[in-house]
Motif scaffolding. Structure first.
Motif, mmCIF file in Angstrom:
data_model
loop_
_atom_site.group_PDB
_atom_site.id
_atom_site.type_symbol
_atom_site.label_atom_id
_atom_site.label_comp_id
_atom_site.label_asym_id
_atom_site.label_seq_id
_atom_site.Cartn_x
_atom_site.Cartn_y
_atom_site.Cartn_z
ATOM 1 N N LEU A 1 -63.080 -27.863 -25.768
ATOM 2 C CA LEU A 1 -62.955 -26.535 -25.156
ATOM 3 C C LEU A 1 -62.991 -25.445 -26.218
ATOM 4 C CD1 LEU A 1 -60.150 -27.365 -22.560
ATOM 5 C CD2 LEU A 1 -62.513 -26.761 -22.015
ATOM 6 N N ASP A 2 -62.368 -25.718 -27.356
ATOM 7 C CA ASP A 2 -62.337 -24.734 -28.433
ATOM 8 C C ASP A 2 -63.726 -24.519 -29.026
ATOM 9 O OD1 ASP A 2 -60.391 -23.065 -29.893
ATOM 10 O OD2 ASP A 2 -61.117 -24.146 -31.640
ATOM 11 N N GLU B 1 -58.740 -20.105 -13.963
ATOM 12 C CA GLU B 1 -58.117 -20.401 -12.677
ATOM 13 C C GLU B 1 -56.612 -20.181 -12.757
ATOM 14 O OE1 GLU B 1 -61.204 -23.783 -11.080
ATOM 15 O OE2 GLU B 1 -59.558 -24.421 -12.374
ATOM 16 N N GLU B 2 -56.061 -19.645 -11.669
ATOM 17 C CA GLU B 2 -54.615 -19.413 -11.604
ATOM 18 C C GLU B 2 -54.087 -19.883 -10.248
ATOM 19 O OE1 GLU B 2 -52.045 -15.940 -13.444
ATOM 20 O OE2 GLU B 2 -52.786 -15.373 -11.463
ATOM 21 N N PRO B 3 -53.126 -20.806 -10.230
ATOM 22 C CA PRO B 3 -52.475 -21.369 -11.413
ATOM 23 C C PRO B 3 -53.442 -22.197 -12.244
ATOM 24 C CG PRO B 3 -51.885 -22.633 -9.457
ATOM 25 C CD PRO B 3 -52.628 -21.431 -8.973
ATOM 26 N N GLY B 4 -53.126 -22.318 -13.514
ATOM 27 C CA GLY B 4 -53.966 -23.078 -14.425
ATOM 28 C C GLY B 4 -53.143 -23.544 -15.603
ATOM 29 N N TRP B 5 -53.822 -24.125 -16.605
ATOM 30 C CA TRP B 5 -53.098 -24.751 -17.689
ATOM 31 C C TRP B 5 -52.799 -23.756 -18.785
ATOM 32 C CZ3 TRP B 5 -49.444 -27.105 -19.139
ATOM 33 C CH2 TRP B 5 -49.322 -27.938 -20.257
ATOM 34 N N ALA B 6 -51.513 -23.645 -19.140
ATOM 35 C CA ALA B 6 -51.047 -22.643 -20.093
ATOM 36 C C ALA B 6 -51.649 -22.808 -21.484
ATOM 37 C CB ALA B 6 -49.516 -22.696 -20.182
ATOM 38 N N VAL B 7 -51.956 -24.036 -21.876
ATOM 39 C CA VAL B 7 -52.549 -24.248 -23.197
ATOM 40 C C VAL B 7 -53.876 -23.509 -23.306
ATOM 41 C CG1 VAL B 7 -53.583 -25.967 -24.735
ATOM 42 C CG2 VAL B 7 -51.381 -26.429 -23.653
ATOM 43 N N GLU B 8 -54.656 -23.553 -22.238
ATOM 44 C CA GLU B 8 -55.940 -22.856 -22.264
ATOM 45 C C GLU B 8 -55.742 -21.343 -22.285
ATOM 46 O OE1 GLU B 8 -60.208 -22.728 -22.262
ATOM 47 O OE2 GLU B 8 -58.629 -24.075 -22.938
ATOM 48 N N PHE B 9 -54.773 -20.850 -21.517
ATOM 49 C CA PHE B 9 -54.481 -19.410 -21.549
ATOM 50 C C PHE B 9 -54.102 -18.983 -22.970
ATOM 51 C CE2 PHE B 9 -52.673 -19.848 -16.956
ATOM 52 C CZ PHE B 9 -53.962 -19.929 -16.457
ATOM 53 N N ALA B 10 -53.194 -19.728 -23.574
ATOM 54 C CA ALA B 10 -52.702 -19.374 -24.907
ATOM 55 C C ALA B 10 -53.820 -19.470 -25.945
ATOM 56 C CB ALA B 10 -51.539 -20.277 -25.294
ATOM 57 N N ARG B 11 -54.661 -20.496 -25.825
ATOM 58 C CA ARG B 11 -55.743 -20.674 -26.788
ATOM 59 C C ARG B 11 -56.743 -19.523 -26.712
ATOM 60 N NH1 ARG B 11 -60.511 -22.421 -27.089
ATOM 61 N NH2 ARG B 11 -60.660 -22.780 -24.852
ATOM 62 N N SER C 1 -64.523 -33.670 -21.549
ATOM 63 C CA SER C 1 -63.536 -34.674 -21.139
ATOM 64 C C SER C 1 -63.013 -35.385 -22.378
ATOM 65 C CB SER C 1 -64.150 -35.673 -20.149
ATOM 66 O OG SER C 1 -63.138 -36.484 -19.568
ATOM 67 N N GLY C 2 -62.120 -36.340 -22.147
ATOM 68 C CA GLY C 2 -61.523 -37.087 -23.249
ATOM 69 C C GLY C 2 -60.810 -38.317 -22.732
ATOM 70 N N PHE C 3 -60.075 -38.992 -23.608
ATOM 71 C CA PHE C 3 -59.469 -40.273 -23.271
ATOM 72 C C PHE C 3 -57.954 -40.296 -23.495
ATOM 73 C CE2 PHE C 3 -63.893 -40.861 -24.102
ATOM 74 C CZ PHE C 3 -64.307 -41.727 -23.111
ATOM 75 N N PHE D 1 -65.121 -35.366 -25.899
ATOM 76 C CA PHE D 1 -66.560 -35.111 -26.010
ATOM 77 C C PHE D 1 -66.955 -33.942 -25.112
ATOM 78 C CE2 PHE D 1 -66.125 -37.875 -22.376
ATOM 79 C CZ PHE D 1 -67.088 -37.457 -21.470
ATOM 80 N N LEU D 2 -68.139 -33.430 -25.353
ATOM 81 C CA LEU D 2 -68.750 -32.436 -24.479
ATOM 82 C C LEU D 2 -70.203 -32.810 -24.274
ATOM 83 C CD1 LEU D 2 -70.698 -30.285 -26.233
ATOM 84 C CD2 LEU D 2 -68.469 -29.574 -27.079
ATOM 85 N N ALA D 3 -70.753 -32.428 -23.136
ATOM 86 C CA ALA D 3 -72.170 -32.630 -22.824
ATOM 87 C C ALA D 3 -72.739 -31.289 -22.386
ATOM 88 C CB ALA D 3 -72.335 -33.662 -21.717
ATOM 89 N N ALA D 4 -73.891 -30.933 -22.929
ATOM 90 C CA ALA D 4 -74.446 -29.600 -22.670
ATOM 91 C C ALA D 4 -75.968 -29.628 -22.616
ATOM 92 C CB ALA D 4 -73.980 -28.632 -23.766
#
Length: 482
Positions: free
Chosen positions: A205-206, A222-232, A330-332, A344-347
């Protein structure tokens, strides 16, 4: 509990407890401390002891007193992320618009600190199961096939070959081939050369953010959403545009308004088993989101972190779009091995080289050893069978947890599916979280999942860690006392 026989006075013990919570971000900047009377009752001490403890916190510069309002964790600009912007500006239209976007009457407090739960992962508040955690219990993920795969790829000759040189910039080719096959089962078609491995999904994501965005850009979340993404994103200097998340997808009217007024560059979405609600995107909503993206020229990063426990047929924007404007991440860590840090990312091919440049500037390459071991687990079907066992176990845990939550007087604001439950407690969950912390339980209060801090009666629970009847008993006692 505070101890009268301790070498420290009750005042010193109480002050130290709050000070530690503030430093650990378990009490975020702007959070209100219990009133003197409430705190005295909770801790079984005199009001004068609480007053003296709060005075010590004031002297340390950790809290501030606000006339007729109480004591609040001090908001120091030095503690805020560099370049953190104010909340998204209100639209110049109606009050209904402001209400729909969650901006009407909003305060300017700093967001709830996203590191609270992360710190809790590394420094557990007790040995009890933690309802607020975002991961499966370690014993659920134990396996024999992972150590065996590591041993196989670290034979003396193999280890020499890939340890004495940098790995492939995009990541181990064997893993990228395995990921390509896995994505095809989700109807996301990405060739190995269009996949880049990362140090976990958050790193992916970064990379996307640093490649596509510049300081001051508007990003829909998105809200509600994940705070880590908001902070990042805040730390990168982005301006967040919170989009209400509904059962079938984002509020499309709000998204359309944002597009007209702010020309956002990116939309961050969790389409499947959305965190914290568990919602899954509907095909109709997905189609309209993609229409907006094409019309207003923004990219979409789709965080598919929970794909291993989600149905393969669930609607994904990346599958409908063919990775034209979408980027799959996504990730594991959630299903297999958190400490392996493999994501990983796919683009789209047109974006891959730009994304790869960003990866190389940040980490050069990613460790090949664990990527090769993971590829082996995938190729031999061990990861698939492991995920099936986890899903079966999670289904049983969810059933037990839901029954206990309902018996404790909770209601579910969203249908209980996936790993998380979005629970309405009927009380302020910021206050509830502080009370439960005294009992050794770390909660995830609803305020944590908003781009701007606001009181909430909701909280997110982890179904895998809330099967303990003793937790719900303590929860019920605490709610009744509030």
């Amino acid at each position: 509990m505070l101890m009268k026989a301790s070498s420290q006075s009750l005042t010193e013990q109480l002050s130290a407890r709050f000070a530690q919570r503030i430093r650990d971000r378990l009490l975020a900047p702007g959070a209100r401390l219990p009133s003197v009377r409430q705190c005295a009752q909770q801790q079984s001490v005199s009001p004068s002891t609480v007053v003296a403890a709060y005075d010590q916190l004031l002297a340390q510069g950790l809290v501030e007193a606000r006339k007729n309002r109480g004591f609040f964790v001090r908001e120091s600009r030095a503690e805020m992320p560099a370049g953190a912007p104010a909340a998204a500006p209100e639209h110049r239209g109606t009050a209904a618009w402001a209400t729909a976007t969650g901006l009407a009457g909003s305060s300017r407090h700093a967001p709830v600190d996203a590191t609270a739960l992360i710190r809790g992962m590394f420094h557990k508040v007790s040995n009890k199961p933690q309802p607020g955690m975002g991961v499966l219990p370690p014993e659920w993920m134990e396996s024999t096939f992972m150590p065996a795969a590591v041993r196989k790829v670290t034979s003396t000759r193999a280890l020499q070959e890939f340890s004495l040189q940098y790995g492939e910039p995009k990541g181990d080719l064997g893993l990228r081939r395995a990921l390509s096959k896995k994505l095809a089962t989700l109807s996301v078609h990405a060739a190995p050369e269009n996949i880049i491995t990362t140090v976990g999904a958050t790193h992916a994501l970064d990379i996307v953010s640093r490649t596509l965005l510049r300081h001051g850009d508007h990003v829909m979340v998105e809200e509600p959403g994940w705070a880590v993404e908001f902070a990042r994103l805040n730390a990168l200097g982005m301006r967040l545009l919170p989009v209400p998340r509904r059962a079938d997808g984002p509020d499309l009217e709000v998204m359309a308004k944002y597009c007209e007024v702010h020309q956002p560059k990116l939309y961050v979405s969790v389409s499947v088993f959305h965190n914290p609600t568990g919602y899954c995107l509907s095909p109709g909503s997905a189609h309209r989101v993609l229409q907006l993206a094409n019309r207003h020229d923004f990219h979409i990063v789709e965080d598919d972190t929970y794909s291993h426990i989600a149905p393969e047929h669930a609607t994904r924007l990346c599958a409908l779009d063919g990775l034209q404007r979408t980027i799959h991440v996504s990730g594991f860590a959630k299903i297999l091995a958190p400490n392996w840090r493999v994501g990983f990312l796919a683009a789209n091919p047109a974006l891959v080289e730009r994304l790869l440049d960003t990866k190389l500037l940040g980490t050069l390459t990613t460790p090949a050893l664990l990527e090769k071991a993971l590829a082996l687990c995938m190729e031999q079907g061990q990861l698939r069978r492991h995920a099936e066992r986890i899903r079966t176990r999670l289904d049983a845990a969810r059933s037990r947890s839901v029954k206990l939550a309902l018996a404790a007087g909770c209601t579910f604001a969203a249908e209980p599916v996936g790993l998380f439950g979005w629970v309405d407690t009927g009380v302020d969950t910021d206050a509830l979280a502080q009370r439960m912390l005294d009992q050794g339980y770390l909660l995830a209060p609803g305020a944590l999942f908003h781009a701007q801090r606001k009181p909430s009666t909701l909280m997110r629970i982890n179904f895998a860690t809330t099967q303990d009847a003793s937790f719900w008993k303590k929860y019920s006692e605490t709610v009744r006392s509030m």
